[in-house]
Write an enzyme that holds these catalytic residues in place. Structure first.
Site, PDB file in Angstrom:
ATOM      1  N   HIS A 119     -47.422 -50.037 -35.544  1.00  0.00           N
ATOM      2  CA  HIS A 119     -47.797 -49.934 -34.139  1.00  0.00           C
ATOM      3  C   HIS A 119     -48.581 -48.649 -33.871  1.00  0.00           C
ATOM      4  O   HIS A 119     -49.543 -48.637 -33.129  1.00  0.00           O
ATOM      5  CB  HIS A 119     -46.520 -49.954 -33.282  1.00  0.00           C
ATOM      6  CG  HIS A 119     -46.761 -49.823 -31.820  1.00  0.00           C
ATOM      7  ND1 HIS A 119     -46.835 -50.897 -30.989  1.00  0.00           N
ATOM      8  CD2 HIS A 119     -46.966 -48.725 -31.045  1.00  0.00           C
ATOM      9  CE1 HIS A 119     -47.069 -50.489 -29.761  1.00  0.00           C
ATOM     10  NE2 HIS A 119     -47.151 -49.165 -29.770  1.00  0.00           N
ATOM     11  N   HIS A 163     -47.391 -57.489 -26.341  1.00  0.00           N
ATOM     12  CA  HIS A 163     -45.956 -57.221 -26.198  1.00  0.00           C
ATOM     13  C   HIS A 163     -45.190 -58.466 -26.630  1.00  0.00           C
ATOM     14  O   HIS A 163     -44.422 -59.044 -25.880  1.00  0.00           O
ATOM     15  CB  HIS A 163     -45.626 -56.833 -24.752  1.00  0.00           C
ATOM     16  CG  HIS A 163     -44.715 -55.656 -24.658  1.00  0.00           C
ATOM     17  ND1 HIS A 163     -43.754 -55.519 -23.705  1.00  0.00           N
ATOM     18  CD2 HIS A 163     -44.613 -54.541 -25.416  1.00  0.00           C
ATOM     19  CE1 HIS A 163     -43.106 -54.373 -23.883  1.00  0.00           C
ATOM     20  NE2 HIS A 163     -43.621 -53.767 -24.914  1.00  0.00           N
ATOM     21  N   HIS A 166     -43.016 -59.269 -29.451  1.00  0.00           N
ATOM     22  CA  HIS A 166     -41.614 -59.328 -29.864  1.00  0.00           C
ATOM     23  C   HIS A 166     -40.666 -59.143 -28.680  1.00  0.00           C
ATOM     24  O   HIS A 166     -39.721 -59.905 -28.525  1.00  0.00           O
ATOM     25  CB  HIS A 166     -41.331 -58.309 -30.976  1.00  0.00           C
ATOM     26  CG  HIS A 166     -41.865 -58.741 -32.313  1.00  0.00           C
ATOM     27  ND1 HIS A 166     -43.180 -59.082 -32.494  1.00  0.00           N
ATOM     28  CD2 HIS A 166     -41.260 -58.890 -33.509  1.00  0.00           C
ATOM     29  CE1 HIS A 166     -43.347 -59.423 -33.763  1.00  0.00           C
ATOM     30  NE2 HIS A 166     -42.206 -59.321 -34.402  1.00  0.00           N
ATOM     31  N   ASP A 205     -51.250 -46.963 -20.039  1.00  0.00           N
ATOM     32  CA  ASP A 205     -52.315 -46.614 -20.983  1.00  0.00           C
ATOM     33  C   ASP A 205     -53.543 -46.145 -20.231  1.00  0.00           C
ATOM     34  O   ASP A 205     -54.210 -45.186 -20.617  1.00  0.00           O
ATOM     35  CB  ASP A 205     -52.685 -47.829 -21.846  1.00  0.00           C
ATOM     36  CG  ASP A 205     -51.767 -47.968 -23.048  1.00  0.00           C
ATOM     37  OD1 ASP A 205     -51.368 -46.923 -23.593  1.00  0.00           O
ATOM     38  OD2 ASP A 205     -51.459 -49.110 -23.433  1.00  0.00           O
ATOM     39  N   GLN A 259     -36.718 -53.679 -23.227  1.00  0.00           N
ATOM     40  CA  GLN A 259     -36.960 -52.646 -22.235  1.00  0.00           C
ATOM     41  C   GLN A 259     -36.850 -53.232 -20.842  1.00  0.00           C
ATOM     42  O   GLN A 259     -37.180 -54.375 -20.614  1.00  0.00           O
ATOM     43  CB  GLN A 259     -38.362 -52.064 -22.457  1.00  0.00           C
ATOM     44  CG  GLN A 259     -38.520 -51.503 -23.835  1.00  0.00           C
ATOM     45  CD  GLN A 259     -39.815 -51.911 -24.498  1.00  0.00           C
ATOM     46  OE1 GLN A 259     -40.653 -52.545 -23.904  1.00  0.00           O
ATOM     47  NE2 GLN A 259     -39.965 -51.524 -25.742  1.00  0.00           N
ATOM     48  N   ASP A 286     -49.351 -41.376 -22.201  1.00  0.00           N
ATOM     49  CA  ASP A 286     -48.187 -42.111 -21.716  1.00  0.00           C
ATOM     50  C   ASP A 286     -47.152 -42.232 -22.812  1.00  0.00           C
ATOM     51  O   ASP A 286     -47.444 -42.045 -23.993  1.00  0.00           O
ATOM     52  CB  ASP A 286     -48.598 -43.503 -21.235  1.00  0.00           C
ATOM     53  CG  ASP A 286     -48.770 -44.453 -22.394  1.00  0.00           C
ATOM     54  OD1 ASP A 286     -49.551 -44.122 -23.318  1.00  0.00           O
ATOM     55  OD2 ASP A 286     -48.141 -45.512 -22.408  1.00  0.00           O
ATOM     56  N   GLN A 293     -38.897 -46.982 -19.999  1.00  0.00           N
ATOM     57  CA  GLN A 293     -40.215 -47.190 -19.383  1.00  0.00           C
ATOM     58  C   GLN A 293     -40.554 -46.134 -18.335  1.00  0.00           C
ATOM     59  O   GLN A 293     -39.745 -45.278 -18.004  1.00  0.00           O
ATOM     60  CB  GLN A 293     -40.234 -48.571 -18.733  1.00  0.00           C
ATOM     61  CG  GLN A 293     -40.050 -49.691 -19.744  1.00  0.00           C
ATOM     62  CD  GLN A 293     -41.248 -49.815 -20.652  1.00  0.00           C
ATOM     63  OE1 GLN A 293     -42.349 -50.054 -20.203  1.00  0.00           O
ATOM     64  NE2 GLN A 293     -41.044 -49.621 -21.948  1.00  0.00           N
ATOM     65  N   ASP A 349     -61.175 -55.639 -29.014  1.00  0.00           N
ATOM     66  CA  ASP A 349     -60.693 -56.577 -30.025  1.00  0.00           C
ATOM     67  C   ASP A 349     -59.180 -56.520 -30.078  1.00  0.00           C
ATOM     68  O   ASP A 349     -58.597 -55.465 -30.229  1.00  0.00           O
ATOM     69  CB  ASP A 349     -61.274 -56.207 -31.399  1.00  0.00           C
ATOM     70  CG  ASP A 349     -60.970 -54.765 -31.771  1.00  0.00           C
ATOM     71  OD1 ASP A 349     -61.512 -53.869 -31.103  1.00  0.00           O
ATOM     72  OD2 ASP A 349     -60.187 -54.529 -32.705  1.00  0.00           O
TER      73      ASP A 349
END
Lengths: 154, 789
Positions: free
Chosen positions: B61, B124, B126, B146, B277, B308, B352, B535
């Site tokens: 990730h 997002h 999983h 972001d 989350q 972030d 979060q 992409d």
């Protein structure tokens, strides 16, 4: 500790109940009606007047919703007509964002509040067996990863 | 709470692997050995916090291991997909209007002389598989951050969702998975509640379905933001303070990042509770308000850098910020939701609504005051050093001390790629007399069918910037793209569109080119130009050589497409390991390439919608129709496989789009819609029922070498546009040298009539039989039936 329950005045204006009913029918279950209730467990020494004010001004929409509250209890006995009652709430440790916001809202109204937990109850009408209620709880209403549920039969 | 040490310096290979697995670290043998070597040199054992930090920083990730890997292919070795394809295209195009590409949380391009726009798309997948409401919601909240993390204000939320077939019986679902319908309802609710509650319009997106997503749904969330150009800042100095703003930290989302690199298994639903989350949009709104005030209260922002907290939590955000200088953090200062968290849990929690600001000491008081006024938590938790070290404290204890040079020197991995043979065998399908039923079947198929049920739950009007909306025309049809007017004092607009079709995944190169072509043509249809693309890959496990080979081919197509269309890639995201194990058998998702495009329109008053406008005007088809029905909806509804996946003639496609933009600017066009899923027939149907008008088409005039009517009607060849033209002479002049033809006209009578290609008697045009003859109302009903939930 106060417990407040907010219900809809008629099933026609209860969007969550209507949606969940369709999903239960999708599972092939004979459901006649689903009524929902938002439940707020409020740890506070607030007076009855303050709680009344909180219901009116913060938690219930007077146009389509009704409310009820009780002091020093852990569960609300409501929805006398329904055959089953399922309560869903977050597991301990899982953030209750609605509870946090409610706490802030109550404080803005001038109440002193230690903590607010929220839950959702579904009262379900229909010829349903206990196994089917479990199925509804796990497949539709609660995510066992983050939520727990309990149910009672009337 | 003394830091725990983990014995690795004397461990053997097997023990190293066990340590990685047990701790959910997702570190490979090679990586564990590199760590072991480092600690042998240091002459001590790592602490739990150190090992966790390394695992987070080295996760797929955070550092895109596979995209930086050495790849052995049948045609030789590739050193990094980024360097060989993705970055290379952007570097070679070297556009002056690109302000920040692949460096920050979001790609940033110029909007006008004062403002810049930022865009980012995230996956997002999983978390959504485990908790659709929370997963999709926090995915949306995460990608807002972001964009906030470059100092921009979010002005649009977009999303692409992929689920298994909605009609699959519960009994056929693999154990431990949720029903696609529950996943979809939950995801849509999550996206809705996050965007609506924060006041960010969700005005663009898509939903698609395929058998391959049953065990592993996909959620892509994207955000566009706007900012004054001169407020983009990245100037952290040693001695600057680290300010944590926003939500409190809890045990949520621990190991989300390393978990993302693990295959889902039947037991995932029960064991990975930490990976879920919980979102709180109201908290994020307060953070955003504080942030914008800190940005704008003076000539320069009160912060010197900003980012972030996303995947990996504080460890990734602060580790990255302090990469050049070094950093120290006092974990006990971090505000917690509840007591009892281990220091390493605080460090990697993905709770979060948190952001990190780097603040020069002289601005400390003013910035704290701002966040206090917004009723938003803000806490100084550490500072930047000058010794290139990462040091973590918890109360009196030093719980980690790592050299940045080691932390950011991930061992390069090697992957093997194999090309899969592409089957293009044409299936056997007898011709029919009429194709009305096929058209209806395609309109009903969930990928094409109306998503009004989804669209109407999202507030796409809030902020009052949305000019072209998801449903268009007086009778509401599906739009090509979304147009925003971000500034009140300027007519200039932003055009946002998407392209994806995982049904083409048999041929990953063509699939990717098709996605680029689709994203661009959707953008061009509305009047977008000067387009940048993003992409976004969701793939199966790259340790499978064929899957890896498909990834290489897709990257190659990204390079060729970006160069061919002269459109730079500005940001991206890869989510690999989208696999699901059931009864020991691994199922991978179809390779899914989402291309998002962000273009500019100089005057939004010239933007074009797709609904037919005026009876009597002529309909032109621009672009050539080829025998390309591989992965088509026509084959799908007839339960056929095989055929050729559409490719792109880049030079011609680019020219077509440029000419079309000229025609839009010269106001020669009333409506325009691209041909994608379902081909010409579906495009004509959608334009008609959106405008509440009819259309007649004669297949004889369609630019093609094909003879079979079904192929002309349903081929999904790229770079084709169906255009309602006002000034025919001028339009034909603009299009010369390109394949195009007048193929029909708009009718008052609300019917879609399509004439056969050959008639028995060429002199008597009227005798031509109709291969499609349908009432617009019926077609619309079919299109709307599927999602009448």
């Amino acid at each position: 500790m106060w417990v407040i329950g907010v219900t809809y005045q008629s099933p026609d204006v209860d969007p969550i109940g209507l949606n969940k009913k369709v999903e239960m029918e999708d599972l092939g279950l004979p459901v006649k009606q689903v009524n929902t209730m938002h439940v707020y467990y409020i740890q506070s020494n607030a007076t009855k007047e303050q709680i009344e004010k909180a219901c009116k001004e913060l938690l219930a929409d007077p146009i389509i919703q009704d409310y009820t509250y009780q002091q020093d209890t852990n569960s609300l006995q409501l929805a006398e007509t329904s055959s089953w009652l399922i309560e869903v709430k977050n597991k301990p440790g899982v953030t209750d964002a609605v509870g946090e916001s409610t706490k802030k809202g109550l404080e803005t109204l001038g109440l002193e509040v230690d903590q607010v937990h929220t839950a959702f109850t579904y009262s379900i009408e229909g010829q349903l067996e206990e196994e089917q209620i479990k199925q509804i709880a796990e497949k539709i209403l609660a995510n066992p990863l983050i939520q727990e549920y309990k149910y009672v039969r009337k | 709470m003394k830091p725990k040490q983990i014995q690795i310096t004397s461990a053997n290979e097997q023990q190293l692997i066990t340590i990685s697995k047990k701790g959910l670290l997702s570190l490979s043998k090679k990586e564990m050995k590199a760590i072991q070597k480092y600690y042998q040199q240091q002459g001590r054992e790592p602490t739990d916090a150190e090992l966790e930090t390394i695992a987070q920083t080295w996760s797929e990730h955070c550092i895109h291991k596979t995209f930086n890997a050495l790849i052995d292919t049948p045609d030789g070795q590739i050193d990094s997909l980024f360097k060989t394809y993705i970055f290379k295209a952007t570097n070679e195009l070297d556009k002056k209007w690109c302000i920040s590409v692949f460096k920050d949380n979001a790609g940033i391009v110029k909007f006008d002389d004062e403002h810049a726009v930022a865009m980012k798309v995230e996956t997002h997948n999983h978390p959504t598989a485990l908790d659709p409401y929370g997963g999709a919601g926090t995915g949306t909240g995460g990608v807002f951050r972001d964009v906030m993390g470059v100092g921009a204000k979010p002005i649009l939320s977009t999303n692409m969702l992929f689920f298994g077939p909605l009609d699959i019986p519960h009994t056929q679902l693999p154990p431990g998975t949720m029903h696609p319908k529950r996943l979809m309802k939950g995801s849509v609710a999550g996206i809705r509640d996050y965007g609506n509650r924060m006041g960010i319009p969700t005005a663009n997106g898509g939903v698609a379905f395929d058998q391959g997503y049953i065990g592993n749904p996909l959620v892509y969330a994207g955000t566009v933001g706007i900012m004054p150009k001169n407020k983009y800042i990245c100037n952290a100095q040693s001695g600057d303070l680290i300010l944590l703003v926003g939500g409190k930290t809890g045990r949520d989302g621990i190991h989300g990042v390393t978990f993302a690199s693990v295959e889902l298994e039947e037991t995932s639903e029960k064991t990975s509770s930490g990976a879920v989350q919980i979102g709180n949009p109201v908290e994020e709104k307060k953070t955003l308000d504080g942030l914008l005030r800190a940005r704008d209260c003076d000539a320069l922002p009160l912060y010197s850098a900003i980012t972030d907290c996303g995947g990996g939590g504080l460890s990734s955000a602060i580790g990255e910020m302090g990469k050049e200088l070094g950093v120290e953090v006092h974990l006990d200062k971090v505000p917690l939701k509840y007591a009892g968290l281990e220091p390493w849990e605080i460090w990697i929690s993905e709770a979060q609504e948190r952001m990190i600001l780097i603040v020069p000491p002289e601005n400390k008081e003013s910035i704290l005051e701002i966040f206090k006024n917004e009723n938003c938590l803000a806490t100084i938790i550490g500072k930047l050093r000058n010794d290139k070290k990462l040091v973590l404290y918890h109360e009196q204890d030093k719980v980690a001390e790592l050299e940045m040079s080691f932390l950011h020197s991930v061992p390069k991995i090697t992957r093997k790629a194999k090309w899969k043979k592409i089957e293009e065998k044409e299936p056997n399908l007898p011709e029919k007399i009429t194709y009305g039923e096929d058209l209806k079947k395609i309109l009903r198929s969930p990928n094409v069918a109306s998503k009004e049920w989804v669209i109407r739950q999202y507030d796409h009007e809030v902020q009052a910037k949305t000019v072209i909306k998801p449903l268009q025309g007086k009778a509401q049809g599906p739009g090509n793209a979304c147009v925003l007017k971000p500034k009140y004092d300027s007519w200039k607009g932003i055009v946002i569109s998407n392209g994806v079709n995982s049904k083409y995944s048999e041929n990953p190169y063509n699939m990717t080119l098709s996605a680029i072509d689709e994203a661009l043509r959707n953008n061009v249809c509305c009047g977008g130009r000067r387009i940048a693309i993003l992409d976004n890959f969701s793939w199966g496990s790259p340790s499978n050589p064929e899957t890896m080979g498909a990834l290489v081919k897709a990257c190659e197509a990204c390079y060729d497409g970006a160069k061919g269309f002269d459109t730079p890639l500005i940001s991206g995201k890869d989510s690999l390991h989208n696999e699901y194990k059931v009864k020991g058998k691994t199922m991978a998702i179809p390779h899914t390439m989402v291309i998002s495009a962000i273009g500019i329109i100089p005057d939004i008053r010239k933007a074009i919608t797709m609904d037919l406008k005026k009876p009597g005007t002529s309909i032109y088809l621009v672009g050539e129709t080829l025998d390309e029905l591989g992965g088509s909806h026509y084959f799908m509804v007839n339960e056929l496989t095989g055929g050729k996946v559409p490719g792109v003639n880049l030079a011609r496609a680019k020219k077509t789009m440029d000419r079309l933009i000229e025609a839009i600017d010269s106001e020669l066009i009333l409506s325009c819609h691209d041909c994608s899923e379902g081909g010409l027939a579906v495009t004509a149907a959608e334009m008609s029922f959106a405008g509440g008008l009819g259309m007649t088409i004669d297949l004889e005039h369609v630019p093609t070498n094909l003879e079979r009517e079904d192929k002309i009607l349903f081929s999904e060849s790229n770079s084709r546009f169906l255009v309602e033209v006002t000034n025919e002479k001028k339009f034909e002049e603009k299009m010369k040298e390109l394949p195009f033809a007048k193929i029909g006209k708009v009718t008052q009578e609300p019917e879609l009539k399509i004439k056969e290609r050959r008639s028995l008697d060429p002199n008597i045009d009227d005798k031509k039989k109709l291969v499609i003859n349908e009432k617009i109302k019926d077609l619309k009903n079919e299109w709307e039936a599927t999602f009448k939930w």
